[in-house]
Design an enzyme around this catalytic site. Structure first.
Site, PDB file in Angstrom:
ATOM      1  N   GLU A 154     -14.844  13.001  25.610  1.00 46.31           N
ATOM      2  CA  GLU A 154     -16.043  13.387  26.384  1.00 46.31           C
ATOM      3  C   GLU A 154     -15.906  14.192  27.474  1.00 46.31           C
ATOM      4  OE1 GLU A 154     -17.409   9.237  28.115  1.00 46.31           O
ATOM      5  OE2 GLU A 154     -18.365  10.523  29.515  1.00 46.31           O
ATOM      6  N   ARG A 183     -17.582   1.820  37.612  1.00 48.56           N
ATOM      7  CA  ARG A 183     -17.970   0.853  36.543  1.00 48.56           C
ATOM      8  C   ARG A 183     -17.120  -0.447  36.666  1.00 48.56           C
ATOM      9  NH1 ARG A 183     -21.399   0.229  32.122  1.00 48.56           N
ATOM     10  NH2 ARG A 183     -22.496   2.120  32.300  1.00 48.56           N
ATOM     11  N   GLU A 235     -20.380  -0.139  23.363  1.00 46.09           N
ATOM     12  CA  GLU A 235     -19.514  -0.556  24.089  1.00 46.09           C
ATOM     13  C   GLU A 235     -19.155  -2.170  24.179  1.00 46.09           C
ATOM     14  OE1 GLU A 235     -20.549   2.182  27.075  1.00 46.09           O
ATOM     15  OE2 GLU A 235     -18.499   2.435  27.482  1.00 46.09           O
TER      16      GLU A 235
HETATM   17  N1  MTE Z   1     -18.223   3.849  17.041  1.00 45.05           N
HETATM   18  C1  MTE Z   1     -17.391   4.624  16.310  1.00 45.05           C
HETATM   19  N2  MTE Z   1     -17.296   4.362  15.089  1.00 45.05           N
HETATM   20  N3  MTE Z   1     -16.614   5.667  16.683  1.00 45.05           N
HETATM   21  C2  MTE Z   1     -16.752   6.165  18.117  1.00 45.05           C
HETATM   22  O1  MTE Z   1     -15.995   6.821  18.663  1.00 45.05           O
HETATM   23  N4  MTE Z   1     -17.619   5.415  20.492  1.00 45.05           N
HETATM   24  C3  MTE Z   1     -18.111   4.138  21.353  1.00 45.05           C
HETATM   25  C4  MTE Z   1     -19.088   3.244  20.682  1.00 45.05           C
HETATM   26  N5  MTE Z   1     -18.689   3.198  19.264  1.00 45.05           N
HETATM   27  C5  MTE Z   1     -17.388   5.167  18.969  1.00 45.05           C
HETATM   28  C6  MTE Z   1     -18.176   3.944  18.366  1.00 45.05           C
HETATM   29  C7  MTE Z   1     -18.152   4.672  22.427  1.00 45.05           C
HETATM   30  S1  MTE Z   1     -16.733   4.857  23.634  1.00 45.05           S
HETATM   31  C8  MTE Z   1     -19.483   4.759  23.034  1.00 45.05           C
HETATM   32  S2  MTE Z   1     -19.886   4.941  24.677  1.00 45.05           S
HETATM   33  C9  MTE Z   1     -20.539   4.486  22.055  1.00 45.05           C
HETATM   34  O2  MTE Z   1     -20.071   4.138  20.831  1.00 45.05           O
HETATM   35  C10 MTE Z   1     -21.388   5.742  22.186  1.00 45.05           C
HETATM   36  O3  MTE Z   1     -22.541   5.894  21.124  1.00 45.05           O
HETATM   37  P1  MTE Z   1     -23.869   5.396  21.393  1.00 45.05           P
HETATM   38  O4  MTE Z   1     -24.338   5.556  22.917  1.00 45.05           O
HETATM   39  O5  MTE Z   1     -24.803   5.966  20.490  1.00 45.05           O
HETATM   40  O6  MTE Z   1     -23.682   3.900  21.077  1.00 45.05           O
HETATM   41  C1  QUE Z   2     -20.431   5.579  32.333  1.00 46.09           C
HETATM   42  C2  QUE Z   2     -20.088   6.482  31.849  1.00 46.09           C
HETATM   43  C3  QUE Z   2     -20.143   7.784  32.311  1.00 46.09           C
HETATM   44  C4  QUE Z   2     -20.446   7.794  33.701  1.00 46.09           C
HETATM   45  C5  QUE Z   2     -21.080   6.643  34.112  1.00 46.09           C
HETATM   46  C6  QUE Z   2     -20.949   5.509  33.602  1.00 46.09           C
HETATM   47  C7  QUE Z   2     -19.659   8.781  31.554  1.00 46.09           C
HETATM   48  C8  QUE Z   2     -19.872  10.138  32.257  1.00 46.09           C
HETATM   49  C9  QUE Z   2     -20.107  10.207  33.567  1.00 46.09           C
HETATM   50  C10 QUE Z   2     -20.162  11.391  34.545  1.00 46.09           C
HETATM   51  C11 QUE Z   2     -20.301  11.068  35.786  1.00 46.09           C
HETATM   52  C12 QUE Z   2     -20.599  12.402  36.677  1.00 46.09           C
HETATM   53  C13 QUE Z   2     -20.529  13.442  36.058  1.00 46.09           C
HETATM   54  C14 QUE Z   2     -20.346  13.778  34.720  1.00 46.09           C
HETATM   55  C15 QUE Z   2     -20.162  12.567  33.866  1.00 46.09           C
HETATM   56  O1  QUE Z   2     -20.471   8.752  34.246  1.00 46.09           O
HETATM   57  O2  QUE Z   2     -19.301   8.949  30.642  1.00 46.09           O
HETATM   58  O3  QUE Z   2     -20.535  14.824  33.863  1.00 46.09           O
HETATM   59  O4  QUE Z   2     -20.645  14.760  36.797  1.00 46.09           O
HETATM   60  O5  QUE Z   2     -19.423  11.282  31.601  1.00 46.09           O
HETATM   61  O6  QUE Z   2     -21.493   4.194  34.111  1.00 46.09           O
HETATM   62  O7  QUE Z   2     -19.712   6.640  30.416  1.00 46.09           O
HETATM   63 MO1  MOS Z   3     -17.963   5.827  25.845  1.00 48.52          MO
HETATM   64  S1  MOS Z   3     -16.438   5.500  26.853  1.00 48.52           S
HETATM   65  O1  MOS Z   3     -18.866   6.044  27.102  1.00 48.52           O
HETATM   66  O2  MOS Z   3     -17.627   7.439  25.374  1.00 48.52           O
END
Ligand code: MTE
Ligand code: QUE
Ligand code: MOS
Length: 758
Positions: free
Chosen positions: A225, A303, A706
């Site tokens: 990310e 979070r 998630e």
């Molecule tokens: N599933 C697979 N197969 N591979 C991945 O990397 N990432 C997870 C989840 N499921 C992931 C996964 C995470 S951390 C997130 S935030 C969500 O997929 C992101 O995808 P979505 O927002 O489209 O559900």
């Molecule tokens: C859940 C997430 C993210 C989040 C907040 C959530 C995330 C993420 C950021 C974030 C926040 C500030 C920034 C930025 C990203 O916030 O994945 O670039 O300036 O990247 O509740 O998963």
């Molecule tokens: Mo998922 S930890 O928000 O990429």
């Protein structure tokens, strides 16, 4: 033809970044990194490396034309360390060579001299020394004095460990000089825009001079990310300085050492109950181990606070959290994003209360499940009764009482084999808590042969977002999904992309696609009365690729409609924007409604432990989960199973170990074990809740990414129950992961064990 990911994968036809053919004269990069966890650099000597056959150049911070900065929330992280390094694996120099092998080999020829500085790896120690990132955050509601009125008050400490993402595809980036002053990056990132931004800053370019493209990822799980930007920016730096394409691939071991993981937490809790097992007070201090730089730690910490009370309504709450800076690789997003750490604490607190009260934990859970209309500590009202519906339905559907009785019988008959059962409710807020990130765009083109191409900001990483977007478009336009391709994610087609994260990928990009498709469809429907010479637009519909007039087919199909609309100069393209409505959060008061909705569910977990050997097997994980009206139940089932097993890995066998001086000990796949098919539950049974709210998510489908990970946490408590079936007097630790070794030591090397069994 569409491009369904799973089909391409099993035929070996999907193309990942590493599969691309490189331009002629491409170079390969390798990263020289800090050998010690904290030091002041006195000298770097790379002359020997540069003399090697096939080595083209070695670059350091001095070669950066723009700003040496990649911190995307707080600007505290240099791309290449200049005077000081603060964790083992921090990038210091970049070797460019004619092959990957030569570049890797040249790393050994770089000499670095440095003065050692103090190393901290423990978050509580960092806190004591004032090494914190940002401010302490506090969420509270009700009255702190309520603790004095509790019939029972218990306290304890909870620790949870890191977790390695272990995406199959390691970090990789290709940078290609395009034309004077412009550069194209293809890399494996959940956030193409973050890559574009980092490259622009580092090279001193404007963002329109950086094109960032993502094909698909071999897994991200949060680990790509923010942390994919580093490797993209390094490749870009190499390309900028040599005017040749540069590919940078991290070998697995390097990837394990240099990238951040899930944040370990150490926490102190206090929980107060009344005589009816109602939780009336809850207090926590969370110490988050952030590693050396800020990265996303602030959002992860936030979070954690949002999920402090998991699925429960608690009237008086005071939860505090602090992010502690240590000399480890910066920890980062990982599926659940601070939520799992919070849930492990509240469930431990409930379990501790249950142990001391000699009451079953599920009675406490059941007595406190949050209902519609009740508020979370941050002020948001629970919108639905799905937490309670799932909890009750799970116990009923899977014969919970009978299971308990059978386990009791089994445990009475077996001396060393003990069954343990736990219940794990999950309630997870959907939306980025950083409200501005909840926006997305979609670009839909219909070509004159009737085929369709869709670009969005969503990154496909195995979660099936592309297939879901195709299905949404097919439903909206009334055509077959086979006509639709989802294109790569590219910043020249979609700008200002939020990361594919926080489980919002389908909600945000799917809704934007829905709007874009509706717009084109409306244009087509408006065109029909003039084209056919009869009726008005509301008389028409497109169903299964046929135009219907007053519900009757008129012999006009999709292809004919499209070509005739084109010939009549009707636009067949649309770009639409979606922003999640109705969400906000005020950082001053720490109150608001940051989530579009909550995803809820409950799992029952059963384990069988061998209390002589310390080994255990997971018999079953049985879940009722509210995912709404699933767009693709097969994908969602895959997300459920994968998430559950990944959560089990975190709580049981995945142990990230660092030495006192900050060296990663578990830096191979022989020392860091993740669940395999043998360790996975013998049975995973998931049912989706039937009585759902159709107004949530996209077309009534809720996010699935998630939340399922957190069901895995229940395995910890099932194991504690098994252990206490063996030693009823056991005072149990709340310290994950519960490896087999730890399970054994808990039974035999524990001050609470007075009797001498075995
Ligand atoms: N599933 C697979 N197969 N591979 C991945 O990397 N990432 C997870 C989840 N499921 C992931 C996964 C995470 S951390 C997130 S935030 C969500 O997929 C992101 O995808 P979505 O927002 O489209 O559900
Ligand atoms: C859940 C997430 C993210 C989040 C907040 C959530 C995330 C993420 C950021 C974030 C926040 C500030 C920034 C930025 C990203 O916030 O994945 O670039 O300036 O990247 O509740 O998963
Ligand atoms: Mo998922 S930890 O928000 O990429």
């Amino acid at each position: 033809m569409n491009n369904k990911d799973t089909g391409l994968h099993v035929q070996g036809q999907s193309v990942f970044t590493g599969d691309l053919n490189l331009p002629e004269h491409s170079l390969f990069a390798a990263v020289f990194t800090a050998p010690y966890a904290h030091g002041k650099i006195t000298q770097i000597d790379y002359r020997d490396a540069e003399k090697m056959d096939g080595v083209v150049r070695v670059l350091t911070a001095r070669d950066i034309p723009g700003i040496n900065q990649i911190g995307n929330v707080v600007a505290d992280e240099p791309l290449l360390a200049e005077e000081e390094f603060t964790y083992i694996g921090q990038p210091i120099a970049l070797v460019l060579a004619e092959s990957h092998k030569i570049a890797q080999k040249a790393l050994a020829q770089i000499q670095i001299s440095y003065e050692k500085l103090p190393v901290i790896t423990d978050p509580r120690e960092a806190y004591q020394k004032g090494n914190i990132i940002g401010e302490e955050r506090v969420f509270s509601c009700g009255d702190i004095l309520a603790q004095n009125e509790c019939a029972f008050l218990f306290e304890g400490r909870v620790d949870s460990g890191a977790q390695e993402h272990l995406y199959l595809e390691t970090q990789v980036a290709i940078a290609i000089p395009v034309e004077k002053g412009k550069i194209k990056i293809v890399c494996s990132s959940q956030s193409p825009t973050a890559v574009q931004h980092a490259v622009a800053v580092v090279l001193g370019l404007s963002e329109n001079c950086v094109e960032s493209e993502v094909l698909r990822l071999g897994g991200g799980f949060g680990g790509k990310e923010s942390q994919a930007s580093t490797w993209a920016a390094l490749a870009a730096l190499g390309a900028f300085r040599t005017n040749r394409a540069v590919k940078l691939t991290l070998p697995r071991k390097t990837d394990l050492i240099v990238t951040g993981k899930r944040h370990p937490y150490s926490s102190d809790f206090r929980i107060g109950l009344d005589k009816n097992l109602k939780i009336i007070y809850f207090e926590v201090m969370y110490y988050q181990n952030a590693g050396a730089y800020t990265d996303l730690s602030g959002s992860v910490l936030e979070r954690t606070l949002f999920h402090a009370t998991n699925s429960y309504f608690i009237p008086n709450v005071k939860v505090k959290a602090v992010s502690c800076r240590t000399n480890l690789a910066p920890n980062t997003a990982f599926r659940g994003f601070g939520g799992p750490q919070a849930m492990f604490v509240i469930e431990s607190a409930i379990y501790e209360a249950a142990r001391q009260l000699q009451a079953p934990a599920y009675r406490i859970q059941q007595a406190n499940i949050i209902a519609a209309g009740q508020r979370f500590p941050y002020g948001m009202k629970m919108q639905e009764n799905n937490a309670k519906a799932c909890f009750d339905e799970t116990l009923r559907k899977y014969d919970f009482e009978k299971k308990l009785q059978e386990a009791k019988g089994f445990n009475a008959q077996n001396k060393f084999l003990k069954k343990g059962i736990s219940v794990m409710p999950v309630c997870f807020g959907i939306s980025f808590t950083t409200t501005f990130l909840n926006q997305a765009s979609s670009l839909v083109h219909i070509y004159t042969d009737g085929s369709i191409g869709i670009s969005t900001g969503a990154v496909e990483m195995g979660q099936g977002v592309n297939e879901k977007i195709r299905k949404i478009a097919a439903l909206t336009l009334g055509v077959s999904v086979d006509r639709i391709r989802t294109e790569t994610t590219n910043t020249t087609r979609i700008a200002n992309i939020s990361p594919t994260a926080a489980s919002t990928g389908t909600d945000l990009n799917g809704n934007a696609t829905l709007l874009a498709c509706q717009e084109i469809k409306n244009r087509l429907l408006c065109f029909l009365p003039t084209f056919t010479g009869q009726g008005s637009e509301s008389d028409y519909a497109i169903v299964e690729e046929q135009v219907l007039y007053q519900k009757q087919a008129i012999g006009l199909d999709w292809n004919q409609l499209v070509i005739n609309a084109y010939l009549s100069r009707i636009s067949l393209s649309s770009h639409a924007f979606y922003a999640t409505p109705g969400i906000s959060f005020d950082l001053k008061s720490e109150k608001g409604s940051p989530f579009a909705y909550h995803v809820c569910g409950t799992a029952i977990i059963q384990v069988t432990a061998d209390c002589q050997k310390g080994t255990y097997v997971i018999d079953s994980v049985e879940v009722i989960h509210d995912t709404g009206a699933s767009i693709d139940p097969t994908i969602d089932m895959g997300q459920m199973e994968g998430g559950i097993v990944q959560g089990i890995g975190w709580i049981t066998m995945e142990e990230v170990l660092h030495s006192k001086d900050g060296r990663l000990i578990t830096n191979t796949l022989s020392t860091y074990k993740i669940p395999d098919i043998l360790f996975s539950p013998k049975k995973i049974s998931v049912h989706f809740l039937e009585a759902f709210d159709p107004s949530k998510g996209v077309l009534g489908a809720k996010a699935t990414g998630e939340p399922p990970l957190m069901y895995g946490i229940g395995v910890y408590f099932a194991l504690l129950n098994a252990a206490r079936a063996f030693r009823p007097e056991l005072i149990v630790p709340y310290s994950a992961p519960m490896t087999h070794e730890k399970f054994l030591m808990m039974l035999y090397d524990n001050p609470s064990c007075v009797s001498n069994v075995g």
